[in-house]
Design an enzyme around this catalytic site. Structure first.
Site, PDB file in Angstrom:
ATOM      1  N   GLU A 101       0.878  -1.175   0.000  1.00 51.03           N
ATOM      2  CA  GLU A 101       0.000   0.000   0.000  1.00 51.03           C
ATOM      3  C   GLU A 101       0.912   1.222   0.000  1.00 51.03           C
ATOM      4  O   GLU A 101       1.436   1.610   1.042  1.00 51.03           O
ATOM      5  CB  GLU A 101      -0.889  -0.005   1.254  1.00 51.03           C
ATOM      6  CG  GLU A 101      -1.933  -1.104   1.275  1.00 51.03           C
ATOM      7  CD  GLU A 101      -3.044  -0.890   0.263  1.00 51.03           C
ATOM      8  OE1 GLU A 101      -3.278   0.263  -0.149  1.00 51.03           O
ATOM      9  OE2 GLU A 101      -3.667  -1.883  -0.132  1.00 51.03           O
ATOM     10  N   CYS A 108      -2.799   9.290   1.921  1.00 51.28           N
ATOM     11  CA  CYS A 108      -2.356   8.719   0.640  1.00 51.28           C
ATOM     12  C   CYS A 108      -3.382   8.974  -0.460  1.00 51.28           C
ATOM     13  O   CYS A 108      -3.040   8.890  -1.634  1.00 51.28           O
ATOM     14  CB  CYS A 108      -2.089   7.231   0.796  1.00 51.28           C
ATOM     15  SG  CYS A 108      -3.487   6.345   1.497  1.00 51.28           S
TER      16      CYS A 108
HETATM   17  P1  NAD Z   1       8.139   5.148   4.743  1.00 52.06           P
HETATM   18  O1  NAD Z   1       8.184   4.362   3.503  1.00 52.06           O
HETATM   19  O2  NAD Z   1       9.245   6.066   5.058  1.00 52.06           O
HETATM   20  O3  NAD Z   1       8.013   4.169   6.028  1.00 52.06           O
HETATM   21  C1  NAD Z   1       6.981   3.222   6.152  1.00 52.06           C
HETATM   22  C2  NAD Z   1       7.407   2.135   7.112  1.00 52.06           C
HETATM   23  O4  NAD Z   1       8.463   1.381   6.537  1.00 52.06           O
HETATM   24  C3  NAD Z   1       7.947   2.647   8.445  1.00 52.06           C
HETATM   25  O5  NAD Z   1       7.430   1.847   9.480  1.00 52.06           O
HETATM   26  C4  NAD Z   1       9.454   2.445   8.310  1.00 52.06           C
HETATM   27  O6  NAD Z   1      10.110   2.262   9.536  1.00 52.06           O
HETATM   28  C5  NAD Z   1       9.481   1.176   7.495  1.00 52.06           C
HETATM   29  N1  NAD Z   1      10.731   0.942   6.760  1.00 52.06           N
HETATM   30  C6  NAD Z   1      11.615   1.850   6.280  1.00 52.06           C
HETATM   31  N2  NAD Z   1      12.617   1.214   5.630  1.00 52.06           N
HETATM   32  C7  NAD Z   1      12.359  -0.111   5.691  1.00 52.06           C
HETATM   33  C8  NAD Z   1      13.031  -1.283   5.217  1.00 52.06           C
HETATM   34  N3  NAD Z   1      14.170  -1.206   4.517  1.00 52.06           N
HETATM   35  N4  NAD Z   1      12.477  -2.484   5.479  1.00 52.06           N
HETATM   36  C9  NAD Z   1      11.320  -2.595   6.164  1.00 52.06           C
HETATM   37  N5  NAD Z   1      10.652  -1.516   6.652  1.00 52.06           N
HETATM   38  C10 NAD Z   1      11.160  -0.288   6.416  1.00 52.06           C
HETATM   39  O7  NAD Z   1       6.744   5.895   4.686  1.00 52.06           O
HETATM   40  P2  NAD Z   1       6.131   6.953   5.662  1.00 52.06           P
HETATM   41  O8  NAD Z   1       6.870   8.232   5.530  1.00 52.06           O
HETATM   42  O9  NAD Z   1       5.982   6.353   7.015  1.00 52.06           O
HETATM   43  O10 NAD Z   1       4.672   7.096   5.038  1.00 52.06           O
HETATM   44  C11 NAD Z   1       4.352   7.952   3.999  1.00 52.06           C
HETATM   45  C12 NAD Z   1       4.017   7.195   2.746  1.00 52.06           C
HETATM   46  O11 NAD Z   1       3.054   6.161   2.999  1.00 52.06           O
HETATM   47  C13 NAD Z   1       3.378   8.083   1.693  1.00 52.06           C
HETATM   48  O12 NAD Z   1       3.978   7.825   0.438  1.00 52.06           O
HETATM   49  C14 NAD Z   1       1.923   7.648   1.680  1.00 52.06           C
HETATM   50  O13 NAD Z   1       1.244   7.875   0.477  1.00 52.06           O
HETATM   51  C15 NAD Z   1       2.052   6.196   1.996  1.00 52.06           C
HETATM   52  N6  NAD Z   1       0.786   5.666   2.499  1.00 52.06           N
HETATM   53  C16 NAD Z   1       0.092   4.793   1.731  1.00 52.06           C
HETATM   54  C17 NAD Z   1      -1.140   4.312   2.160  1.00 52.06           C
HETATM   55  C18 NAD Z   1      -1.945   3.356   1.333  1.00 52.06           C
HETATM   56  O14 NAD Z   1      -2.884   2.789   1.856  1.00 52.06           O
HETATM   57  N7  NAD Z   1      -1.636   3.156   0.066  1.00 52.06           N
HETATM   58  C19 NAD Z   1      -1.635   4.722   3.391  1.00 52.06           C
HETATM   59  C20 NAD Z   1      -0.895   5.605   4.152  1.00 52.06           C
HETATM   60  C21 NAD Z   1       0.322   6.078   3.707  1.00 52.06           C
END
Ligand code: NAD
Length: 519
Positions: A247, A281
């Site tokens: 997602e 998002c």
């Molecule tokens: P992010 O990608 O920075 O982090 C998301 C999660 O991934 C965090 O818990 C982080 O600790 C973890 N993470 C980071 N590196 C990782 C790795 N190498 N391996 C495993 N886990 C890892 O995103 P964010 O800044 O927390 O969120 C913002 C983004 O999320 C935006 O792009 C938004 O659109 C998206 N989002 C999507 C949805 C959806 O349903 N499609 C919903 C909410 C947010």
């Protein structure tokens, strides 16, 4: 991570490193949680696997009955959840109530009521092998990993948790390191219900903890986050052959047709663009306004934006829009605005960060935008709504599809037939006519993205089935003979009759066609 600092408290080996959480509306520290080590993650998965063994054996009706205790506890303690989420995210309590607690409660209710039917074993009507009985059973996967984000730290990860628990799996969850306390509250409430604590284990930390989870032996991963992280996570899942749901980011276009209700459209743009400070998002991330209503729409969106009450949601006054949860998003917003203005965009409202305390950015409306600007092409994930004038619906659809992302899209028109026709041409997982964001609240409907917005779906009946493994059980309908004509020893005779059968059955006008069973 900016204000959300991980501090190593090296006061002896026994003390774990701590992850601190700060209120974005004030900058105050509001709590801390221990960071999980690689060994902690391993042991969390092992404990969850043990708890799952008994949970997975329960009939789905029983699991649902027990999970309703969690639902009831969430309702009973809604105020506590709302308070933590509102403080940790700097979002209005209205948002924490209607967009987090209410939606999760409804999803939990929907699944607990309908899962016995949705997950019922399904007998297939076989086409060729009529003498066989074929039944699909939906069985638990084992331990499901969930990695969450910070914009809806309660509902988004917990939706995955309840989906997995209903299907009989256990869950290990890593919340975003930016908002650990919101999930800690959910975990405390879960534990107080008397459900086995190891069924749902929370491990805190950054990307390395998420990585340890993927490598630690989970059977499925539900990931929510940005596109760039998503690529790394999907690669790690691939390397470990862990199936995953991705997602990822969105860049929702809103098409305002010539015949739209300008007042409703303007209000929808303002709500859809600025609720949760635009950190959704499925936020309205770009508007394509037909030339005949463009100027009226821009004026009205500007007026309504200037009326937004912004501030600390805990400060006493009712506010519509709170803080920026993750400080880095302020720089992202500033870069988009500078790029757009340099290329000819006009700031209609807002445009800058507010001075402290806390992290705030003014709800910003940009007009005269086009696709040379990053603000129309890359995810903003902040309180900016860019507007572009278009001369036809064709142009609007072309521009809406000119994106690497495809999560939500919006069409505004008084003619619903036109709305649905346009919806069928837009490359997005969900297209909403004359409304914004609400589709996420439909527990029954699939939610997820096309293109780089991800793959797999959450919510709805198919997502529940996908959370389980499909086990196909195949038996005979007739008494089993000693051997089978298709088995060894092969003979020229057997080959001949099979060939005859093939032609009789599948040739156009053949036997099955005559019996009405084949095209
Ligand atoms: P992010 O990608 O920075 O982090 C998301 C999660 O991934 C965090 O818990 C982080 O600790 C973890 N993470 C980071 N590196 C990782 C790795 N190498 N391996 C495993 N886990 C890892 O995103 P964010 O800044 O927390 O969120 C913002 C983004 O999320 C935006 O792009 C938004 O659109 C998206 N989002 C999507 C949805 C959806 O349903 N499609 C919903 C909410 C947010």
């Amino acid at each position: 991570m900016s204000m959300h600092v991980e501090t190593a408290q090296k006061t002896g080996n026994a003390k774990p490193r701590m992850l601190e959480s700060f209120a974005p509306a004030t900058g105050e520290k509001i709590g801390e949680v221990p960071v999980a080590s690689r060994d902690d993650v391993k042991s969390a998965i092992a404990r969850a696997r043990k708890a799952q063994a008994a949970w997975g054996l329960l009939p789905v009706e029983e699991r649902c009955a027990r999970l309703l205790r969690f639902r009831d506890a969430i309702v009973d303690r809604a105020e506590e959840i709302i308070d933590v989420v509102s403080r940790e995210c700097g979002k209005p309590k209205h948002d924490a109530l209607s967009h987090e607690v209410m939606i999760l409660t409804d999803l939990l209710t929907y699944y607990c009521k309908n899962a016995p039917k949705i997950l019922e074993p399904r007998e297939l009507a076989l086409h060729l092998l009529k003498h066989k009985r074929s039944v699909i059973h939906y069985v638990p996967r084992g331990v499901v990993g969930v990695i969450g984000t910070w914009n809806f730290p309660f509902v988004i990860p917990l939706a995955d948790v309840v989906t997995a628990l209903v299907t009989g799996s256990a869950v290990v969850l890593k919340p975003s390191e930016v908002t650990p306390l919101s999930m800690q509250k959910a975990k405390d409430i879960f534990d107080a219900t008397g459900l086995p604590q190891d069924l749902f284990v929370v491990v805190h930390g950054g990307g390395d903890v998420g990585q340890a989870m993927i490598e630690g032996g989970i059977q499925k991963l539900c990931f929510t986050g940005g596109v760039e992280t998503g690529k790394k996570v999907a690669a790690a899942c691939g390397a470990n052959l862990v199936p995953c749901v991705m997602e990822l980011g969105g860049k929702a276009p809103l098409i305002a047709c010539a015949d739209c209700d300008v007042e409703r459209t303007a209000r929808a743009v303002v709500f859809g663009g600025f609720v949760n400070s635009g950190q959704v998002c499925i936020s309205v991330e770009r508007v394509y306004a037909h030339a005949s209503i463009h100027d009226r729409l821009v004026d009205r969106v500007g007026e309504l934006t200037r009326e937004i009450r912004q501030g600390d949601p805990q400060g006493g006054d009712v506010v519509d829009v709170g803080a920026i949860i993750y400080a880095k998003q302020i720089e992202v917003a500033e870069k988009h605005i500078a790029d757009a203005v340099a290329k000819g965009a006009q700031i209609v409202a807002g445009g800058k960060r507010r001075s402290g305390p806390g992290q705030f950015f003014e709800p910003t409306v940009l007009a005269k935008c086009d696709h040379t600007m990053t603000v129309m092409k890359d995810e903003i994930f902040g309180p900016i709504v860019p507007i572009q004038k278009v001369s036809s619906e064709e142009e609007a659809v072309r521009l809406a599809n000119d994106s690497h992302l495809g999560l939500n899209a919006y069409v505004f028109t008084k003619d619903r037939v036109r709305g649905e026709r346009l919806a069928s041409r837009i490359e997005a997982g969900s297209v909403i006519v004359n409304d914004v964001l609400t589709n996420y609240a439909a527990a029954e409907a699939p939610f997820g993205g096309m293109k780089q917005s991800g793959f797999g779906r959450i919510h709805g009946d198919d997502a529940l089935r996908d959370m389980a493994e499909a086990r196909h059980v195949f038996t005979g309908r007739l008494p089993d003979p000693k051997s089978d004509p298709l088995w060894f020893p092969y003979s020229p005779k057997a080959f001949k009759w099979q060939l005859k059968l093939l032609k009789a059955m599948y040739r156009s006008g053949g036997l099955l066609k005559k019996l009405g069973r084949l095209l």
